[in-house]
Design a protein around this motif. Structure first.
Motif, mmCIF file in Angstrom:
data_model
loop_
_atom_site.group_PDB
_atom_site.id
_atom_site.type_symbol
_atom_site.label_atom_id
_atom_site.label_comp_id
_atom_site.label_asym_id
_atom_site.label_seq_id
_atom_site.Cartn_x
_atom_site.Cartn_y
_atom_site.Cartn_z
ATOM 1 N N SER A 92 157.663 69.307 45.464
ATOM 2 C CA SER A 92 158.394 68.140 45.947
ATOM 3 C C SER A 92 157.388 67.155 46.539
ATOM 4 O O SER A 92 156.237 67.508 46.840
ATOM 5 N N LEU A 93 157.828 65.935 46.733
ATOM 6 C CA LEU A 93 156.957 64.908 47.286
ATOM 7 C C LEU A 93 156.427 65.305 48.662
ATOM 8 O O LEU A 93 155.244 65.130 48.950
ATOM 9 N N SER A 94 157.274 65.884 49.496
ATOM 10 C CA SER A 94 156.826 66.254 50.847
ATOM 11 C C SER A 94 155.763 67.354 50.811
ATOM 12 O O SER A 94 154.791 67.307 51.574
ATOM 13 N N LEU A 154 149.390 68.413 50.792
ATOM 14 C CA LEU A 154 148.140 68.809 50.133
ATOM 15 C C LEU A 154 147.180 67.630 50.008
ATOM 16 O O LEU A 154 145.970 67.793 50.148
ATOM 17 N N TYR A 155 147.715 66.463 49.753
ATOM 18 C CA TYR A 155 146.882 65.268 49.612
ATOM 19 C C TYR A 155 146.436 64.718 50.960
ATOM 20 O O TYR A 155 145.332 64.187 51.089
ATOM 21 N N LYS A 156 147.288 64.842 51.983
ATOM 22 C CA LYS A 156 147.011 64.163 53.252
ATOM 23 C C LYS A 156 146.818 65.082 54.454
ATOM 24 O O LYS A 156 146.460 64.608 55.525
ATOM 25 N N GLY A 157 147.061 66.379 54.314
ATOM 26 C CA GLY A 157 146.965 67.293 55.444
ATOM 27 C C GLY A 157 145.595 67.274 56.099
ATOM 28 O O GLY A 157 144.586 67.470 55.451
ATOM 29 N N SER A 171 161.511 77.345 42.662
ATOM 30 C CA SER A 171 161.280 78.438 43.615
ATOM 31 C C SER A 171 159.838 78.444 44.113
ATOM 32 O O SER A 171 159.587 78.798 45.270
ATOM 33 N N THR A 172 158.882 78.024 43.272
ATOM 34 C CA THR A 172 157.496 77.945 43.753
ATOM 35 C C THR A 172 157.374 76.857 44.810
ATOM 36 O O THR A 172 156.668 77.023 45.804
ATOM 37 N N ASP A 173 158.098 75.745 44.630
ATOM 38 C CA ASP A 173 158.097 74.664 45.618
ATOM 39 C C ASP A 173 158.694 75.145 46.934
ATOM 40 O O ASP A 173 158.118 74.935 48.009
ATOM 41 N N ILE A 174 159.824 75.828 46.862
ATOM 42 C CA ILE A 174 160.484 76.332 48.075
ATOM 43 C C ILE A 174 159.577 77.307 48.813
ATOM 44 O O ILE A 174 159.407 77.224 50.030
#
Length: 153
Positions: free
Chosen positions: A28-30, A35-38, A71-74
């Motif tokens: 998902s976007l969140s 990953l991009y901004k953490g 399910s991988t996203d969750i």
């Protein structure tokens, strides 16, 4: 059916389950944003796609696995829900945002450390926690991992 036959049957069933690991495009976007901004300060450039994938790869495999993209996203989001992208060498001490300088860590532990560099003991603890999280994720999913060549039980 004997105990051995039962174990073999369970093992074969587990081996035939199609397990998928999260890919950036599944998230998902969140989750992708983390990953991009953490761990990146406002105004600093975000990570590249390759670096974001490296951040995803820092999540234990069993914690980002599922039977499909949803399910991988969750599972990935659950794992990251209480985590910070913690710098081994903090920004204030010249540390970079490169994934090699980042470990996923419980948010409260990262906040307590503040701007101090991560000690080697803290890094070892986080590495051990990564392995523990991977093992518990596998057990939770019903996979009985093989450790050190021991037979499945």
């Amino acid at each position: 059916m004997s105990d051995e036959q039962e174990r073999n049957s369970a093992f074969n069933a587990a081996a035939n389950i199609n397990v998928q690991h999260a890919q950036l495009q599944d998230l998902s976007l969140s989750a992708a944003r983390r990953l991009y901004k953490g761990g990146i300060r406002p105004g600093d450039p975000i990570r590249t796609r390759v670096q974001a994938q490296e951040m995803l790869d820092k999540i234990p495999p069993s914690q980002r696995a599922g039977i499909n993209g949803k399910s991988t996203d969750i599972n990935t989001q659950k794992y990251l829900s209480d985590k910070h992208a913690s710098h081994i060498k903090p920004h204030s001490k010249g540390g970079s945002n490169d994934p090699k300088n980042i470990k996923w860590e419980n948010a409260k532990d990262n906040l307590v450390r503040g701007d101090k560099p991560m000690t080697s003991q803290e890094q070892i603890r986080l590495d051990a926690k990564w392995h523990f999280d991977n093992l518990t994720g596998a057990v939770k999913a019903g996979v009985k991992p093989r450790l050190w060549g021991l037979p499945l039980v």
